[in-house]
Scaffold this active site. Structure first.
Site, PDB file in Angstrom:
ATOM      1  N   GLU A   1      50.835  18.295  -3.774  1.00 38.59           N
ATOM      2  CA  GLU A   1      49.892  19.411  -3.725  1.00 38.59           C
ATOM      3  C   GLU A   1      48.960  19.291  -2.535  1.00 38.59           C
ATOM      4  O   GLU A   1      48.604  20.287  -1.905  1.00 38.59           O
ATOM      5  CB  GLU A   1      49.071  19.472  -5.015  1.00 38.59           C
ATOM      6  CG  GLU A   1      48.336  20.796  -5.227  1.00 38.59           C
ATOM      7  CD  GLU A   1      46.965  20.858  -4.576  1.00 38.59           C
ATOM      8  OE1 GLU A   1      46.406  21.962  -4.482  1.00 38.59           O
ATOM      9  OE2 GLU A   1      46.441  19.802  -4.160  1.00 38.59           O
TER      10      GLU A   1
ATOM     11  N   ASP B   1      49.143  13.376  -6.760  1.00 32.20           N
ATOM     12  CA  ASP B   1      48.874  12.897  -5.406  1.00 32.20           C
ATOM     13  C   ASP B   1      47.414  13.103  -5.041  1.00 32.20           C
ATOM     14  O   ASP B   1      46.726  13.977  -5.572  1.00 32.20           O
ATOM     15  CB  ASP B   1      49.788  13.569  -4.381  1.00 32.20           C
ATOM     16  CG  ASP B   1      49.600  15.076  -4.295  1.00 32.20           C
ATOM     17  OD1 ASP B   1      49.484  15.709  -5.360  1.00 32.20           O
ATOM     18  OD2 ASP B   1      49.577  15.620  -3.171  1.00 32.20           O
TER      19      ASP B   1
END
Length: 379
Positions: A135, A70
């Site tokens: 994250e 991400d």
């Protein structure tokens, strides 16, 4: 394999707009490549988050690479010199969201693993990758749940390299062998609302809060230690009042954060804050959120393997540091005794025109491969 193998893969990853928590099949692409070289791949999904656990081998030691597919939102696209999700080579750099944080690290490790397995198909020990799409966001359905699952299975991690962009001026100048903990507080101080012309009929929570905050910001919480700087206390938000100038507010809210070392515990910090607030006679409510405990990997097998690989590839003597914010290393450290973070230069992470130097891709891959060799092939 050539440097273009890393470049081709990182371009493919950048082209997928995987803003948290959307993975946009980045992990599927990685799993397909890893399965071709003998990795057993498993998807662990929850709450819209995709996590990949890929392992090759069953023996010890188990060396893990951890990372995230991400990325943060690109921000105003008109501020970028090229589309953030169209990987663009320009002036010796590769531009795109995630170029430095941290799709290049993932691509470099995957290619490093491919090279390592091709050269040592019967290698001792095991290699694994733990990849998440959560994250940069809340981080509640990502690495932490995979670690919980691995703990329940009894899988023993020995070493973990987190591919965060740790380098500052040049690739390999800094590794992170630990991180400070993060403890946040929301302090609500209660007063009595009233007219500013009649302060004796009101109780101003701002006036009560101010001296307490003044004392808190002046405290030396600890002196740190050889690995960590002293614990810091920062007020991040203050709010009170209705916007009118003739009303004493009925309550005041302060948000604050500790970045703390192993020289202090969360309970010690909380107790000292409460002691100050109580001594100032505040009527208050204080809610705490522990973002993560500090972790530290002292010099040992993992630090030596990585530092040696960096020196062999770049000639630099890497600095071991614990500065910066939190990372998923805080979750992995609960189940892995040795965790270190290493990746490319971080000057443009989360910024417009995020980029990585093209000439650093091959050395990054080589450092990861050399580290695997140092850990798994050493006599």
């Amino acid at each position: 394999m050539t440097a273009s193998a890393v470049l081709d893969l990182v371009k493919d990853l950048i082209a997928r707009p995987s803003v948290t928590p959307d993975d946009v099949d980045c992990q599927m692409l990685l799993a397909q490549r890893l399965e071709r070289i003998g990795f057993q791949c498993e998807t662990i999904a929850r709450g819209g988050v995709t996590n990949l656990w890929a392992r090759r081998g069953a023996g010890a030691p188990l060396t893990v690479f951890a990372g995230h597919t991400d990325v943060v939102p690109p921000g105003p696209r008109d501020k970028w010199d090229s589309d953030p999700f169209v990987p663009t080579e320009r002036d010796g750099f590769l531009y795109g969201r995630g170029a430095a944080d941290m799709k290049s690290s993932i691509a470099a490790f995957v290619v490093a693993a491919e090279e390592f397995v091709a050269a040592h198909p019967e290698h001792p020990g095991s290699i694994a990758l733990l990849i998440t799409s959560d994250e940069e966001g809340p981080a509640v359905d990502g690495t932490v749940i995979v670690c919980d699952e691995l703990r329940q299975r009894g899988e023993q991690l020995d070493y973990c390299i987190v591919g965060e962009p740790t380098s500052t001026e040049a690739l390999g100048d800094v590794c992170k062998n630990g991180r400070r903990g993060s403890l946040s507080g929301r302090l609500l101080v209660k007063g009595v609302q009233g007219h500013v012309a009649y302060p004796h009929l009101a109780r101003n929570p701002v006036h009560q809060l101010a001296p307490a905050l003044t004392e808190l910001v002046a405290i030396e919480w600890d002196q740190g230690n050889e690995y960590f700087p002293p614990t810091t206390f920062q007020v991040s938000n203050l709010h009170a009042g209705t916007g009118a100038t003739n009303v004493v507010p009925g309550e005041a809210v302060a948000l604050f954060n500790f970045r703390f070392s192993t020289a202090s515990t969360p309970d010690q910090l909380k107790a000292r804050v409460h002691e100050v607030l109580d001594r100032h006679g505040l009527e208050y409510q204080l809610d705490w959120e522990l973002g993560g405990e500090p972790f530290l990997t002292p010099r040992g097998s993992l630090t030596d393997a990585l530092v040696s690989a960096i020196q062999a590839e770049t000639g630099l003597q890497a600095e071991l540091s614990t500065t910066g914010g939190t990372s998923d290393g805080r979750f992995i450290a609960r189940i892995c005794p040795q965790v270190i973070e290493f990746g490319p230069c971080n000057a443009t992470i989360h910024k417009v025109n995020e980029r990585i130097e093209l000439s650093s891709l091959a050395p990054l891959k080589n450092i990861y491969r050399r580290t695997l060799e140092n850990l798994l092939l050493a006599d």
